[in-house]
Motif scaffolding. Sequence first.
Motif, PDB file in Angstrom:
ATOM      1  N   ILE A   1       7.696  -2.599  -3.917  1.00 26.68           N
ATOM      2  CA  ILE A   1       7.197  -3.671  -4.097  1.00 26.68           C
ATOM      3  C   ILE A   1       7.942  -4.929  -4.350  1.00 26.68           C
ATOM      4  CG2 ILE A   1       5.614  -4.691  -5.988  1.00 26.68           C
ATOM      5  CD1 ILE A   1       4.445  -1.967  -6.476  1.00 26.68           C
ATOM      6  N   LEU A   2       9.217  -4.762  -5.031  1.00 27.82           N
ATOM      7  CA  LEU A   2      10.029  -5.875  -5.353  1.00 27.82           C
ATOM      8  C   LEU A   2      10.614  -6.420  -3.996  1.00 27.82           C
ATOM      9  CD1 LEU A   2      11.681  -7.663  -7.414  1.00 27.82           C
ATOM     10  CD2 LEU A   2      13.319  -5.699  -7.527  1.00 27.82           C
ATOM     11  N   TYR A   3      10.622  -5.747  -3.155  1.00 30.45           N
ATOM     12  CA  TYR A   3      11.581  -6.267  -1.850  1.00 30.45           C
ATOM     13  C   TYR A   3      10.838  -6.112  -0.768  1.00 30.45           C
ATOM     14  CZ  TYR A   3      15.827  -5.527  -4.656  1.00 30.45           C
ATOM     15  OH  TYR A   3      16.769  -5.599  -5.639  1.00 30.45           O
ATOM     16  N   LYS A   4       9.373  -6.157  -0.852  1.00 29.75           N
ATOM     17  CA  LYS A   4       8.239  -6.107   0.270  1.00 29.75           C
ATOM     18  C   LYS A   4       8.398  -7.436   0.877  1.00 29.75           C
ATOM     19  CE  LYS A   4       4.134  -6.836  -0.516  1.00 29.75           C
ATOM     20  NZ  LYS A   4       2.470  -6.948  -1.146  1.00 29.75           N
ATOM     21  N   ASP A   5       8.936  -8.538   0.499  1.00 27.94           N
ATOM     22  CA  ASP A   5       8.978  -9.857   1.124  1.00 27.94           C
ATOM     23  C   ASP A   5      10.011 -10.094   1.981  1.00 27.94           C
ATOM     24  OD1 ASP A   5       6.200 -10.417   0.469  1.00 27.94           O
ATOM     25  OD2 ASP A   5       6.749 -11.064  -1.450  1.00 27.94           O
ATOM     26  N   ARG A   6      10.872  -9.205   2.135  1.00 31.52           N
ATOM     27  CA  ARG A   6      12.081  -9.451   3.099  1.00 31.52           C
ATOM     28  C   ARG A   6      11.882 -10.077   4.500  1.00 31.52           C
ATOM     29  NH1 ARG A   6      15.598  -4.031   1.232  1.00 31.52           N
ATOM     30  NH2 ARG A   6      16.604  -4.978  -0.569  1.00 31.52           N
ATOM     31  N   ASP A   7      12.566 -10.651   5.058  1.00 31.30           N
ATOM     32  CA  ASP A   7      12.486 -11.363   6.265  1.00 31.30           C
ATOM     33  C   ASP A   7      12.705 -10.667   7.409  1.00 31.30           C
ATOM     34  OD1 ASP A   7      12.271 -13.259   8.336  1.00 31.30           O
ATOM     35  OD2 ASP A   7      13.116 -14.722   7.365  1.00 31.30           O
ATOM     36  N   PHE A   8      11.614 -10.094   7.817  1.00 27.84           N
ATOM     37  CA  PHE A   8      11.590  -8.976   9.022  1.00 27.84           C
ATOM     38  C   PHE A   8      11.979  -9.754  10.311  1.00 27.84           C
ATOM     39  CE2 PHE A   8       8.531  -5.595   7.853  1.00 27.84           C
ATOM     40  CZ  PHE A   8       9.168  -5.507   6.527  1.00 27.84           C
ATOM     41  N   ALA A   9      11.437 -11.049  10.405  1.00 31.84           N
ATOM     42  CA  ALA A   9      11.871 -11.652  11.547  1.00 31.84           C
ATOM     43  C   ALA A   9      13.366 -12.064  11.695  1.00 31.84           C
ATOM     44  CB  ALA A   9      11.379 -13.085  11.703  1.00 31.84           C
ATOM     45  N   GLU A  10      13.987 -12.412  10.403  1.00 29.75           N
ATOM     46  CA  GLU A  10      15.505 -12.791  10.436  1.00 29.75           C
ATOM     47  C   GLU A  10      16.115 -11.423  10.705  1.00 29.75           C
ATOM     48  OE1 GLU A  10      18.615 -14.703   7.312  1.00 29.75           O
ATOM     49  OE2 GLU A  10      17.398 -12.662   6.679  1.00 29.75           O
ATOM     50  N   ALA A  11      15.597  -9.954  10.192  1.00 31.64           N
ATOM     51  CA  ALA A  11      16.297  -8.854  10.549  1.00 31.64           C
ATOM     52  C   ALA A  11      16.341  -8.561  11.773  1.00 31.64           C
ATOM     53  CB  ALA A  11      15.685  -7.885   9.839  1.00 31.64           C
ATOM     54  N   GLU A  12      15.224  -8.730  12.487  1.00 30.48           N
ATOM     55  CA  GLU A  12      14.926  -8.438  14.008  1.00 30.48           C
ATOM     56  C   GLU A  12      16.091  -9.231  14.800  1.00 30.48           C
ATOM     57  OE1 GLU A  12      10.988  -8.109  15.116  1.00 30.48           O
ATOM     58  OE2 GLU A  12      10.460  -6.282  13.785  1.00 30.48           O
ATOM     59  N   ASN A  13      15.880 -10.616  14.656  1.00 31.05           N
ATOM     60  CA  ASN A  13      16.801 -11.569  15.185  1.00 31.05           C
ATOM     61  C   ASN A  13      18.103 -11.187  14.997  1.00 31.05           C
ATOM     62  OD1 ASN A  13      17.154 -13.909  16.866  1.00 31.05           O
ATOM     63  ND2 ASN A  13      18.211 -14.616  14.943  1.00 31.05           N
ATOM     64  N   PHE A  14      18.749 -10.687  13.836  1.00 32.97           N
ATOM     65  CA  PHE A  14      20.195 -10.382  13.841  1.00 32.97           C
ATOM     66  C   PHE A  14      20.165  -9.116  14.592  1.00 32.97           C
ATOM     67  CE2 PHE A  14      22.394  -7.145  10.752  1.00 32.97           C
ATOM     68  CZ  PHE A  14      23.580  -7.427  11.189  1.00 32.97           C
ATOM     69  N   ILE A  15      19.351  -8.279  14.600  1.00 34.39           N
ATOM     70  CA  ILE A  15      19.677  -6.910  15.331  1.00 34.39           C
ATOM     71  C   ILE A  15      19.797  -7.224  16.828  1.00 34.39           C
ATOM     72  CG2 ILE A  15      18.609  -4.776  16.121  1.00 34.39           C
ATOM     73  CD1 ILE A  15      17.712  -4.447  13.254  1.00 34.39           C
ATOM     74  N   SER A  16      18.832  -8.206  17.361  1.00 37.32           N
ATOM     75  CA  SER A  16      19.088  -8.564  18.632  1.00 37.32           C
ATOM     76  C   SER A  16      20.253  -9.285  18.946  1.00 37.32           C
ATOM     77  CB  SER A  16      17.851  -9.593  19.057  1.00 37.32           C
ATOM     78  OG  SER A  16      16.601  -8.895  18.682  1.00 37.32           O
TER      79      SER A  16
END
Length: 248
Positions: A15-30
Amino acid sequence: MAWFETWFDTPYYHILYKDRDFAEAENFISLLIKYLALPKDSKIIDLACGKGRHSVFLNQLGYEVLGLDLSKESILNNKKFENSTLKFKVHDMRKEIFPEILNEKSDAVFNLFTSFGYFENEVDDQKVFQSISNCLNDEGYFVLDFLNAKWVEKTLVKEARKTKEGIDFLIKKKIEDQHIIKDISFTDKGQKYDYFEKVKLHTLEEIENYGAEFGFERVKIFGDYKLGDFDLDHSPRCISVFRKKQQY
């Protein structure tokens, strides 16, 4: 039990960390995949995979992925994503991965978003590097995405409040004995809860020394999720790219 053996299995952590930036994470991995130039069908281990979002994305990019995490609840959740080239298993990163879990060695291991530095004993940190070295093919990559200790010390916010799903989390941070400690307290349904996170602020040199001890050469350090150059004073991250030296 250690803090990470309890906190990560609670619904409140997610719950606390639910709003992590998925788009940033996927861009980083790409960007990372492009830099490493890993051929499609390469075998990748996502070590400390959590709820599996990075494992799933890597698999969508065409890689054979094994997600490993100590949290039984997370792995149980991730099982719904499995297919012939994506698997999840409960695993303590200090223990051997190969050959207990793998049938053959991997081409890369990713340890992302500060999933290292949890252990009190330096021997446990060494065990992580040893197990990763053992499960990698020669010239395979190990990517360790960690905090920049100096930046953390300069930018520390000692107290903050966050409200998620109607729960008010009070978060207090401090640095003590080369660790950053985050105390998390809140009340839900009339019951008070207190948890904490504790991460050792490993220096650049310590991480490089661990790598060298177990047959790795650090070939690059990035300073952020856009793969910017690392700057000790200004970079929020310390993303080390190691390559396993060829064994003769």
